[in-house]
Design an enzyme around this catalytic site. Sequence first.
Site: not given
Length: 499
Positions: A278, A352
């Site tokens: 990120k 996920r």
Amino acid sequence: MSEITSTLATAPLAQVETPLLAVALAQGPALPASLAELDRAAGGGLARAIASGDFKGKRDDSLLLYPSGGKAQRILLVGVGKSGEVTRSSIRRAAAVAAKRARALGATQLAFAVAPEARNNLAAKDLGQVIVEGAGQGAWTFTELKAAPDDPKPDVETVAIVCDPKEATQVAAGQKVGDGIAAGHRLARYLQMQPGNVCTPSYLADRAQQLATAYGFGLTVLDRAALQKEGLAALLAVAQGSVQEPRFIVLEYRATDGAALALIGKGVTFDSGGISIKPAQNMEDMKFDMSGAAAVLGTFETLGRLRPKINVIGLIPSTENLPSGTAVKPGDVIKSHLGKTIEVINTDAEGRLILCDALSYVRRFKPAAVLDAATLTGAVVVALGHVAIGVMGNDEALLAEVREAGERAGERCWPLPLWDEYRELLKSDIADVKNSGGRGAGTIAGGWFLREFVDGFPWVHLDIAGTAYTDAEPPHQTKGPTAVGVRLFTEFILKRAGA
Ligand code: BES
Ligand code: MN
Ligand code: ZN
């Protein structure tokens, strides 16, 4: 940890002795009749504040008065908006505004009343509950890691719910629920607030252990070796870049013979993105990526206190997501616990991956319903801002039930569609599914991915990335963690338990 005790006060408003009396008022041009006696005792300031237009009674409006007489040292008028639109959430929020102000004033005691004209037929039990919830929320603070707080203030120690003696029994019943929820809320915010070097997967497991010991919950904690044995390979893939060991935490609260509800919380204790790293800007906020886990642990704190007649399983897959020479890479294919293979397109879509193994593992409990809470996608902030949780699921009745719990909880949910067309986003050339669908419909892609691993139970996914923490400082809470999910989960459970 600032803990606030709630009490009942059944004296007439004008007789309540307190350093700070907060009164929730609806919008209107004149002082409601129910406050006439208080206003007389206080020297007329309330009526003047309203007649002058200085206090309008809109949501979050507040006005502090120093009465010239009477038993309250200070009176705080708090607006709840139009009387016909008042809900549990309006009152909860007003109580939070009042408690936040009490802290700022250094008042350790707060009394809170709702003008009957502002009540909109809310039940006494609801009032008791949401006043306690709101007061706990507004009074919250976190100073543990400072040698000396910048602006030291004593904790708000008590909130007295001012009520009609005829309603005291019902208010007290709600107060008890509110106390339990406030405790869960406090724990969740505390855990969320912990920095990533403190709150690691094993730290979360220790906290689960403390809850299990305190309340007699069943507890299973899987470490790296046990995860390998169980085949939770997707969770392990995310964890393989970090020296911090992952944990898979399973808490069991059992109070009946019936089927269990299951709550799953994403417990990424720091999300750097991994190899798909990120940007540095605001990366520190990614300590909040365990907010789903905090919601589950907070809910178990509440369950331990309230002991509703129902069974609840809490599951927390927990890991860090870091880049390193051992980290999972874009292009890697992993075989999940369910058996489906996953092509990792983006290592930053790690939530996920750990949740899909939990959704597979949970089958052994034959759950009546499964809810997961996860700070899953930045895209949910684009879609819904910081106002609503994005919800998706495979069962319309359960979705409606969850949304209704969210309304009662003041944690509103808005649905996104899991239409077949969106399944295309996750088609992989090489594996059964890929973990990232590209730019469009990011939140739905996350939901669809999870759905691929839901087998045989009604399920709802809550994307709480926009609601788990705030950078702004709204009038009803301190900036930072919100404990979102604790109230929604609890409302859902209590309703199912018939409580
Ligand atoms: N933890 C983040 C989501 C997030 C973003 C939470 C902002 C709180 C605030 C999640 O793991 C993530 O990185 N999601 C990616 C998914 C993408 C790579 C498909 C995202 O949203 O960009
Ligand atoms: Mn991520
Ligand atoms: Zn994440």
